[in-house]
Design a protein around this motif. Sequence first.
Motif, PDB file in Angstrom:
ATOM      1  N   PHE A  61      -3.489  15.429  21.916  1.00 26.98           N
ATOM      2  CA  PHE A  61      -3.875  14.245  22.687  1.00 26.98           C
ATOM      3  C   PHE A  61      -3.504  13.017  21.865  1.00 26.98           C
ATOM      4  N   SER A  67      -4.549  11.862  27.769  1.00 25.41           N
ATOM      5  CA  SER A  67      -4.490  12.866  28.832  1.00 25.41           C
ATOM      6  C   SER A  67      -3.096  13.489  28.831  1.00 25.41           C
ATOM      7  N   TYR A 115     -13.983  16.674  27.421  1.00 25.15           N
ATOM      8  CA  TYR A 115     -12.740  17.072  28.080  1.00 25.15           C
ATOM      9  C   TYR A 115     -13.065  17.346  29.543  1.00 25.15           C
ATOM     10  N   ASN A 117     -10.849  18.122  33.562  1.00 27.43           N
ATOM     11  CA  ASN A 117      -9.547  18.499  34.114  1.00 27.43           C
ATOM     12  C   ASN A 117      -9.549  18.418  35.627  1.00 27.43           C
ATOM     13  N   LYS A 125      -4.161  18.793  34.759  1.00 22.94           N
ATOM     14  CA  LYS A 125      -4.237  17.598  33.934  1.00 22.94           C
ATOM     15  C   LYS A 125      -5.539  17.663  33.145  1.00 22.94           C
ATOM     16  N   ASN A 127      -7.981  15.627  30.455  1.00 24.33           N
ATOM     17  CA  ASN A 127      -8.310  14.308  29.916  1.00 24.33           C
ATOM     18  C   ASN A 127      -9.303  14.455  28.775  1.00 24.33           C
ATOM     19  N   TYR A 129     -11.937  12.108  27.001  1.00 29.50           N
ATOM     20  CA  TYR A 129     -12.593  10.830  27.282  1.00 29.50           C
ATOM     21  C   TYR A 129     -13.770  10.652  26.340  1.00 29.50           C
TER      22      TYR A 129
END
Length: 186
Positions: A61, A67, A115, A117, A125, A127, A129
């Motif tokens: 990441f 992402s 995390y 998705n 995908k 992510n 965050y």
Amino acid sequence: MKNLIYKTKIIKDTPMKKITLVLAFIGMIGLTSCVREEVVVQDTYDQDTISEVWEYTNVDFYPNNYSLFLDFPHTIYSSDMVLVYRLAGGSSAGDIWKLLPETYYFDDGTLDFGYNNDFTQYDVKINLYGYDLAGLSNAYKLDQIFRVVVIPAAFGKSANKVDVNDYQAVIQAYGIDESKIQKIKM
């Protein structure tokens, strides 16, 4: 006895009667020639009810937006269920896989990072965050390993009976052979 004479009346065929007879004759031939032959093809490879697992290694990441997309080796059905697990560690019992979304909190209970998705038929995908991603340890940002488990819709009802948080229970319930997991290096 009287001789009885029968008079036979001859009716001339009209064109309409001839056409009706011809159409009736054609109809009878058409109905008797209708033969339906059924061909049954048995497909021994049931493509829509096979669970698959893809392992993505070396997933990093980066600060651009934290992402990334993991492309599937092939398109899946839109009705399939997709579960994403992150390798969170290991123990003497084996690897520890955590189902996404996965969230970590500070000691005071506020969000630190996590995390999540979403997925399409073509990719997932993931992510990263959280509060301070730039300051987050690289152990959570670099060289991550994810497993994507695709469960066909045919297993939808049984999915409710499986604890999807437990990776090993999912693997066992859907008969996935871990030696056949396709590994994809990022």
